[in-house]
Design an enzyme around this catalytic site. Structure first.
Site, PDB file in Angstrom:
ATOM      1  N   GLU A   2       0.818  -1.219   0.000  1.00  0.00           N
ATOM      2  CA  GLU A   2       0.000   0.000   0.000  1.00  0.00           C
ATOM      3  C   GLU A   2       0.851   1.268   0.000  1.00  0.00           C
ATOM      4  OE1 GLU A   2       0.167  -2.211   2.420  1.00  0.00           O
ATOM      5  OE2 GLU A   2       0.435  -1.212   4.352  1.00  0.00           O
ATOM      6  N   LYS A   3       2.143   1.137   0.331  1.00  0.00           N
ATOM      7  CA  LYS A   3       3.031   2.306   0.309  1.00  0.00           C
ATOM      8  C   LYS A   3       3.880   2.377  -0.952  1.00  0.00           C
ATOM      9  CE  LYS A   3       3.546   3.207   5.229  1.00  0.00           C
ATOM     10  NZ  LYS A   3       4.494   3.307   6.359  1.00  0.00           N
ATOM     11  N   HIS A   4       3.820   1.347  -1.806  1.00  0.00           N
ATOM     12  CA  HIS A   4       4.721   1.301  -2.964  1.00  0.00           C
ATOM     13  C   HIS A   4       4.028   1.180  -4.314  1.00  0.00           C
ATOM     14  CE1 HIS A   4       7.576   0.300   0.301  1.00  0.00           C
ATOM     15  NE2 HIS A   4       8.408   0.980  -0.445  1.00  0.00           N
ATOM     16  N   HIS A  36       4.045   7.210   0.478  1.00  0.00           N
ATOM     17  CA  HIS A  36       5.356   6.667   0.835  1.00  0.00           C
ATOM     18  C   HIS A  36       6.210   7.746   1.508  1.00  0.00           C
ATOM     19  CE1 HIS A  36       9.456   5.160   0.221  1.00  0.00           C
ATOM     20  NE2 HIS A  36       8.913   3.968   0.126  1.00  0.00           N
ATOM     21  N   HIS A  69      15.222   7.155   2.784  1.00  0.00           N
ATOM     22  CA  HIS A  69      14.174   6.266   2.265  1.00  0.00           C
ATOM     23  C   HIS A  69      13.153   7.095   1.498  1.00  0.00           C
ATOM     24  CE1 HIS A  69      10.647   3.305   3.212  1.00  0.00           C
ATOM     25  NE2 HIS A  69      11.103   3.142   1.986  1.00  0.00           N
ATOM     26  N   CYS A 128      11.610   2.810  -5.296  1.00  0.00           N
ATOM     27  CA  CYS A 128      11.989   3.144  -3.924  1.00  0.00           C
ATOM     28  C   CYS A 128      13.464   2.781  -3.730  1.00  0.00           C
ATOM     29  CB  CYS A 128      11.116   2.366  -2.943  1.00  0.00           C
ATOM     30  SG  CYS A 128      11.693   2.449  -1.238  1.00  0.00           S
ATOM     31  N   HIS A 184      13.247  -0.325  -1.404  1.00  0.00           N
ATOM     32  CA  HIS A 184      12.343  -1.442  -1.680  1.00  0.00           C
ATOM     33  C   HIS A 184      12.115  -1.707  -3.162  1.00  0.00           C
ATOM     34  CE1 HIS A 184      11.174  -0.023   2.469  1.00  0.00           C
ATOM     35  NE2 HIS A 184      11.597  -1.250   2.659  1.00  0.00           N
TER      36      HIS A 184
END
Ligand SMILES: [Fe+2]
Length: 120
Positions: free
Chosen positions: A39-41, A63, A69, A110, A113
């Site tokens: 859900e953040k990427h 994000h 980060h 990211c 990630h």
């Protein structure tokens, strides 16, 4: 589908042509392959003004954009073109692209990630 390769210095090589191999010193980068919060990427894509504007946010839950980060770039692949918008820490993890397409892919990278993709 675009292909992405990265070298040890963090440089990218990418192509929208099928069958392009990795240049020497570059390794393939696979999308959605890291175990991290989806859900953040995964980019959230919104077609605005009848599709003339493509709004992208990373992700459904914004994000982080801290120096250690953050989302390095967001890219749109559609109609055989690839458009990359670079981001910096402190910015919002979102961007706009000129639309006029009904389908395509949006990528987000990211620094911790890896690569994420969403088809629309
Ligand atoms: Fe991340």
């Amino acid at each position: 589908m675009a292909v992405f390769f990265k070298d040890a210095n963090g440089n990218f090589f990418t192509s929208v042509k099928a069958g392009v191999g990795a240049p020497e010193g570059f390794e393939p980068v696979e999308a959605n392959s890291v175990d991290a919060a989806r859900e953040k990427h995964v980019p959230a894509v919104d077609l605005e003004r009848d599709g003339h504007i493509i709004h992208v946010q990373v992700g459904e839950v914004a994000h982080p954009m801290e120096p250690e980060h953050y989302i390095e770039w967001i890219a749109l692949e559609a109609d055989g073109r690839l458009e990359v918008h670079a981001l910096k820490p402190g910015q919002t993890p979102a961007t706009f692209f000129a639309g006029g397409v009904k389908s395509g892919r949006v990528y987000a990278y990211c620094n911790l990630h890896g690569l994420w993709v969403k088809e629309f």
